[in-house]
Structures are given as C-alpha cells and as structure tokens.
Design a protein around this motif. Structure first.
Motif, PDB file in Angstrom:
ATOM      1  N   ALA A   1       0.836  -1.197   0.000  1.00 46.72           N
ATOM      2  CA  ALA A   1       0.000   0.000   0.000  1.00 46.72           C
ATOM      3  C   ALA A   1       0.871   1.246   0.000  1.00 46.72           C
ATOM      4  O   ALA A   1       0.422   2.321  -0.408  1.00 46.72           O
ATOM      5  CB  ALA A   1      -0.926  -0.008   1.208  1.00 46.72           C
ATOM      6  N   SER A   2       2.137   1.102   0.456  1.00 45.68           N
ATOM      7  CA  SER A   2       3.024   2.271   0.468  1.00 45.68           C
ATOM      8  C   SER A   2       3.310   2.758  -0.946  1.00 45.68           C
ATOM      9  O   SER A   2       3.710   3.910  -1.131  1.00 45.68           O
ATOM     10  CB  SER A   2       4.332   1.916   1.172  1.00 45.68           C
ATOM     11  OG  SER A   2       5.062   0.978   0.422  1.00 45.68           O
ATOM     12  N   THR A   3       3.099   1.899  -1.958  1.00 44.55           N
ATOM     13  CA  THR A   3       3.364   2.328  -3.335  1.00 44.55           C
ATOM     14  C   THR A   3       2.268   3.239  -3.868  1.00 44.55           C
ATOM     15  O   THR A   3       2.455   3.890  -4.884  1.00 44.55           O
ATOM     16  CB  THR A   3       3.496   1.125  -4.296  1.00 44.55           C
ATOM     17  OG1 THR A   3       2.280   0.376  -4.229  1.00 44.55           O
ATOM     18  CG2 THR A   3       4.653   0.245  -3.926  1.00 44.55           C
ATOM     19  N   ILE A   4       1.102   3.271  -3.212  1.00 48.50           N
ATOM     20  CA  ILE A   4       0.066   4.216  -3.650  1.00 48.50           C
ATOM     21  C   ILE A   4      -0.133   5.281  -2.568  1.00 48.50           C
ATOM     22  O   ILE A   4      -1.252   5.617  -2.217  1.00 48.50           O
ATOM     23  CB  ILE A   4      -1.259   3.527  -4.037  1.00 48.50           C
ATOM     24  CG1 ILE A   4      -1.745   2.583  -2.929  1.00 48.50           C
ATOM     25  CG2 ILE A   4      -1.103   2.748  -5.328  1.00 48.50           C
ATOM     26  CD1 ILE A   4      -3.171   2.077  -3.169  1.00 48.50           C
ATOM     27  N   THR A   5       0.987   5.782  -2.071  1.00 47.37           N
ATOM     28  CA  THR A   5       1.066   6.953  -1.189  1.00 47.37           C
ATOM     29  C   THR A   5       0.454   6.753   0.196  1.00 47.37           C
ATOM     30  O   THR A   5       0.257   7.711   0.923  1.00 47.37           O
ATOM     31  CB  THR A   5       0.380   8.211  -1.802  1.00 47.37           C
ATOM     32  OG1 THR A   5      -1.035   8.016  -1.788  1.00 47.37           O
ATOM     33  CG2 THR A   5       0.860   8.472  -3.204  1.00 47.37           C
ATOM     34  N   LEU A   6       0.142   5.507   0.557  1.00 48.96           N
ATOM     35  CA  LEU A   6      -0.438   5.290   1.877  1.00 48.96           C
ATOM     36  C   LEU A   6       0.693   5.248   2.909  1.00 48.96           C
ATOM     37  O   LEU A   6       1.724   4.644   2.676  1.00 48.96           O
ATOM     38  CB  LEU A   6      -1.205   3.964   1.868  1.00 48.96           C
ATOM     39  CG  LEU A   6      -2.448   3.903   2.746  1.00 48.96           C
ATOM     40  CD1 LEU A   6      -3.429   4.972   2.328  1.00 48.96           C
ATOM     41  CD2 LEU A   6      -3.092   2.544   2.613  1.00 48.96           C
ATOM     42  N   MET A   7       0.478   5.887   4.060  1.00 50.12           N
ATOM     43  CA  MET A   7       1.535   5.941   5.072  1.00 50.12           C
ATOM     44  C   MET A   7       1.368   4.825   6.101  1.00 50.12           C
ATOM     45  O   MET A   7       1.069   5.068   7.265  1.00 50.12           O
ATOM     46  CB  MET A   7       1.546   7.318   5.750  1.00 50.12           C
ATOM     47  CG  MET A   7       2.276   8.347   4.933  1.00 50.12           C
ATOM     48  SD  MET A   7       4.023   7.891   4.739  1.00 50.12           S
ATOM     49  CE  MET A   7       4.351   8.516   3.105  1.00 50.12           C
ATOM     50  N   ASP A   8       1.540   3.592   5.659  1.00 58.47           N
ATOM     51  CA  ASP A   8       1.597   2.483   6.610  1.00 58.47           C
ATOM     52  C   ASP A   8       3.048   2.411   7.107  1.00 58.47           C
ATOM     53  O   ASP A   8       3.846   3.309   6.817  1.00 58.47           O
ATOM     54  CB  ASP A   8       1.165   1.171   5.932  1.00 58.47           C
ATOM     55  CG  ASP A   8       2.212   0.656   4.992  1.00 58.47           C
ATOM     56  OD1 ASP A   8       2.841   1.514   4.324  1.00 58.47           O
ATOM     57  OD2 ASP A   8       2.434  -0.554   4.913  1.00 58.47           O
ATOM     58  N   MET A   9       3.402   1.342   7.833  1.00 60.95           N
ATOM     59  CA  MET A   9       4.752   1.273   8.395  1.00 60.95           C
ATOM     60  C   MET A   9       5.827   1.370   7.309  1.00 60.95           C
ATOM     61  O   MET A   9       6.824   2.078   7.470  1.00 60.95           O
ATOM     62  CB  MET A   9       4.914  -0.020   9.191  1.00 60.95           C
ATOM     63  CG  MET A   9       4.074  -0.065  10.441  1.00 60.95           C
ATOM     64  SD  MET A   9       4.653  -1.313  11.596  1.00 60.95           S
ATOM     65  CE  MET A   9       4.272  -2.821  10.719  1.00 60.95           C
ATOM     66  N   THR A  10       5.614   0.648   6.196  1.00 61.78           N
ATOM     67  CA  THR A  10       6.607   0.678   5.120  1.00 61.78           C
ATOM     68  C   THR A  10       6.683   2.069   4.485  1.00 61.78           C
ATOM     69  O   THR A  10       7.772   2.556   4.173  1.00 61.78           O
ATOM     70  CB  THR A  10       6.264  -0.376   4.053  1.00 61.78           C
ATOM     71  OG1 THR A  10       6.071  -1.625   4.702  1.00 61.78           O
ATOM     72  CG2 THR A  10       7.355  -0.504   3.033  1.00 61.78           C
ATOM     73  N   GLY A  11       5.533   2.700   4.308  1.00 66.04           N
ATOM     74  CA  GLY A  11       5.508   4.039   3.727  1.00 66.04           C
ATOM     75  C   GLY A  11       6.308   5.017   4.573  1.00 66.04           C
ATOM     76  O   GLY A  11       7.117   5.805   4.052  1.00 66.04           O
ATOM     77  N   ILE A  12       6.093   4.963   5.896  1.00 62.71           N
ATOM     78  CA  ILE A  12       6.821   5.856   6.795  1.00 62.71           C
ATOM     79  C   ILE A  12       8.318   5.554   6.741  1.00 62.71           C
ATOM     80  O   ILE A  12       9.146   6.468   6.628  1.00 62.71           O
ATOM     81  CB  ILE A  12       6.285   5.707   8.239  1.00 62.71           C
ATOM     82  CG1 ILE A  12       4.836   6.209   8.306  1.00 62.71           C
ATOM     83  CG2 ILE A  12       7.155   6.485   9.214  1.00 62.71           C
ATOM     84  CD1 ILE A  12       4.133   5.885   9.599  1.00 62.71           C
ATOM     85  N   ALA A  13       8.663   4.265   6.766  1.00 58.80           N
ATOM     86  CA  ALA A  13      10.083   3.878   6.739  1.00 58.80           C
ATOM     87  C   ALA A  13      10.753   4.365   5.460  1.00 58.80           C
ATOM     88  O   ALA A  13      11.883   4.861   5.494  1.00 58.80           O
ATOM     89  CB  ALA A  13      10.215   2.360   6.863  1.00 58.80           C
TER      90      ALA A  13
END
Lengths: 231, 227
Positions: free
Chosen positions: B170-182
C-alpha cells in the motif's frame, strides 16, 4: 487499445527482462533452497540454526522490504568499500536487475528450503533399503533413488514457487528495473491511459504464469508415468 | 550502526501500525466473505456461477498484486462512469483502493484453500450424515463446514501472513503504513540498514504473533480430535 500501438516493442523488451530475471532467480532459488535444505537436514547444529534463521527472516518480512534493503544497502556498502580505494567516488550504482534478482531468489529460496526438506524426508525408507541391498553407494543412492523420488514430491509446491518468482519480478520495478510495469508507467506519462497500460501488464504476467502452470502440469504428468498406479 | 537514529525512528514507524492493522483485518474479513461466496459459486455445479468464480481466481492468482493495486488505484479513474458511480468515495482514496485490491486478491487464494478443506472431508462422515437423514444443506452446515475449516486452517494461517506482508505494498500508492513511513525516513536520512532492518524485525514479530494465534486456534479446534 490504440493507445498501446506505439508501445508494443517496449512491452516486448520489458517481457524479456521479466524472463531474464525469472531465469536467473530460478537458478539461484534452487541453489539457496538446496543449501538451506541440506543445512536443515545435516547433523551440524550451527548449520541448522543458520538455515532456521534464514527461513524465519525471509518468510516473515515483506518482499518489497527485502528488495529495498538489498538495493539501497548494497549501494551504500559498495560505495563505502570503493571510497577506501578511490576517495573521490561519490556513489556506486548497483544495477536494480541484480539486486532484485538476488532479493527475490533469497525470498523464494526460503520457501523452497522447506519444500526440498520435506521432499527429501518424504523419500521412502524402503526405496533406500532396496538401493543398499542392490549394493549402491551413498552417491549412487542419492542420484538414482533420492533425487528421482524427491523431485516428484517437490514439484507441486515448486510450481507455486516459480509463480511467486514471476509475480515478484513486478516488485523490482519499484527500484527502477525497466520491466513491463515500468514500461507502463512511462507509457501512461504520454498517453494518459493508466487502465489500458496496466491491463496490458496484467495480461503479460497472466500469460507468463499460465505457461509456468501448464509446464508444471506437464512435468507432473511426466513424473507420474512411473509412479504408483501408473502402467 | 546509528543507535539514536533507530530509537528515534522506531516510534515513528510504529505510528503506522494502525494502518497496517486496519488494512490487514478489513481485507481479511472481506476476503473471507468473498472466498466463501466464490467457493459456493464453484461448488454450485451451475456453469454460469462456477465459471465467473474460476475466472476471478485465475486472474487474481495469475497476476502480481502490485499490478492489481495499480489497476484499481491509477487505472479505474480513467473511466467517467467509475468517477460517477457510488463506489467513487471508496476508489478515490488510496486506503479504499488498497482494501479492495487486497480483498479481491486474498479472496481468490482463500477460496482455493477452503476448497481444499471441503475436498478433504472424509466421505464416510457424509454418508453417516445421509444415513441419519440430514438434508444436503444440513450436511454442508453441520458436517462439511466445521471439518473443512479445521483442515484449511494451517494453509489459511499462511495466507493470512502473506496478506499481512502484502499490506506493505500500500506504500506504493502513497499510503503511510509502516513501510511508507520507513521509506520516507530512508529518503531523508539515507540510512537503509538501520531503518529497514528495524522495520523487518517489527514485521517478523507480527508474523510470529499471527503464527502463535493460529496455532492456539488450531489446538482449540482439534481438542476433541486429539484430547
């Protein structure tokens, strides 16, 4: 679909890169899986522990994270090493193809470790006793009895591992591998038709996974020609 | 190794665990419902129900989940009628798209797992049911379902872990989950080892918790099989 017209050759070369990644990661995956299985089945406690850690780490971490870590991590490490010898180097580029290939081979190899281990354990005791009775050496038993019997057991899950490899190739586009997914992103920039472009990518991957599934079915049939109940 | 960076970033990464959990639990529940519907369609014996289910399974298992997420998030808004439809409030948001993609994907996989469970139910039990005068529906609800669920559970727990890992996409579509934040922290600090390894450890703990939980459930469900 007219929007795709100018992009077919790019998609074709992208598909070739998918194939290339698949081919190399398949070889590496089998090697990692066999080493892992050998370590898990060995009497050496250290080897068992290392193989256990390998499977826990790579099965418990998201694929994308392994790819990102390997790509950026190896770039930083290589840069640091090169800077020892030539201090004016700014940055060493790691090719995303190799970082990605190794990353997905390591991930799927951890699953293959369990598959191969289970398959070797599934070889019937009676077959090995029969080989001994025929006077075969350990090496001969391994080549003529264990391997032919284990690959049949390993084949169905191994087919799934091959599908994982094909599908994980799409993740390598995140670190800039110019495979079909990457081609689609470029094509969308000029045509403004994201749905069409990504559907083509989906179609290409669906074709690849269908080919893999069909070949595995064929191999299963080939393997079953001498199995139980075969004539 | 920069320890202060780790102690500073881990709380930031953990602030995204809520989104990871929401994505995981919502998609797991919706995916399970979808899987049961697909399974009933496959078992119905009517081609006009069974074919669409099989096509869904074939497509969603044969393509990368990343492609599915991108088709839903970036692809669907290409069409006027999608933007005018009642689903637009869901498909407009990256979170909604991620849940839709993960649900459709996990539903396809779980359907196959459940089917394996149903096919694994011993024939003798169903014959016993017939002998007791149970109807086909009663047999399915009281015999097939509980036994199939128990058979399917180990494979289902593996799929649940795959789903948990897939939420990171989900981090690839701009969502700030744990991976997105990292990924944002790495882009700012360029310290991939510290950040990504910390994140990997968090995910491994989650995997371990899920495995243990399912192990408990399995033990509970089979308490009268192996007392």
């Amino acid at each position: 679909m007219e929007a795709v017209d100018g992009w077919w050759d790019d998609y074709f070369w992208g598909s070739m890169i998918v194939l290339q990644v698949f081919f190399f990661s398949l070889i590496l995956m089998v090697i990692f899986g066999l080493i892992g299985a050998a370590a898990k089945l060995s009497d050496n406690v250290v080897a068992q522990k290392i193989a256990g850690a390998y499977t826990i780490i790579f099965r418990g971490t998201p694929e994308i994270l392994v790819i990102l870590l390997l790509y950026f991590g190896s770039a930083i490490t290589l840069t640091a090493i090169v800077q020892i010898f030539s201090p004016d180097t700014k940055f060493v580029d790691v090719p995303p193809l190799w970082a990605g290939t190794i990353a997905i081979a390591l991930i799927v190899g951890s699953y293959a470790t369990e598959t191969f281990r289970g398959a070797f354990l599934g070889v019937k005791e009676g077959s090995i006793e029969a080989a001994r009775a025929l006077g075969m050496s350990d090496l001969q038993t391994f080549i003529y009895v264990r391997i032919p019997e284990m690959w049949r057991l390993a084949l169905p899950p191994f087919g799934n591992h091959m599908l994982s490899l094909i599908k994980d190739t799409a993740l390598i586009s995140i670190i800039g591998l110019n495979e079909t997914f990457f081609v689609a992103k470029q094509a969308i920039g000029t045509t403004g038709e994201p749905f069409t472009m990504y559907i083509v990518v989906g179609g290409i991957y669906l074709a690849f996974s269908s080919i893999v599934t069909l070949s595995v079915m064929g191999m299963e049939k080939f393997g079953a020609r001498t199995g139980e109940g075969a004539r | 190794m920069d320890l202060t960076l780790i102690t500073e970033s881990v709380p930031k990464i953990l602030s995204g665990i809520g989104i990871t959990f929401q994505l995981m639990l919502l998609s797991a529940i919706l995916g399970l419902i979808l899987a049961v519907i697909l399974l009933l369609m496959r078992l119905s014996g009517k081609w006009y129900l069974s074919w669409p289910a099989q096509i869904h399974i074939y497509i969603f298992r044969g393509t990368p989940i990343l492609v599915q997420i991108f088709i839903i998030y970036y692809g669907l808004p290409q069409f006027e009628f999608v933007r005018d439809s009642i689903f637009w409030p869901i498909l407009r948001e990256p979170f909604g798209c991620a849940v839709v993609a993960l649900t459709l994907n996990t539903g396809a996989y779980v359907c196959e797992i459940l089917r394996g469970g149903v096919l694994g139910v011993d024939h003798g039990i169903l014959e016993a049911g017939s002998a007791l005068g149970l109807s086909a529906q009663q047999k399915f609800i009281y015999l097939t379902t509980p036994i199939a669920a128990r058979i399917a559970l180990p494979a289902y727990s593996n799929d649940f872990i795959s789903l948990m890992k897939a939420t990171s996409l989900a981090s690839t579509i701009t969502l700030m989950d744990m991976t997105g934040i990292a990924r944002t922290i790495v882009a700012q600090t360029f310290a991939p080892y510290e950040i990504f390894i910390s994140l990997a450890i968090i995910y491994m703990i989650l995997t371990w918790v899920i495995q243990k939980t399912f192990g408990r459930i399995e033990k509970y469900l089979s308490h009268y099989v192996n007392p």
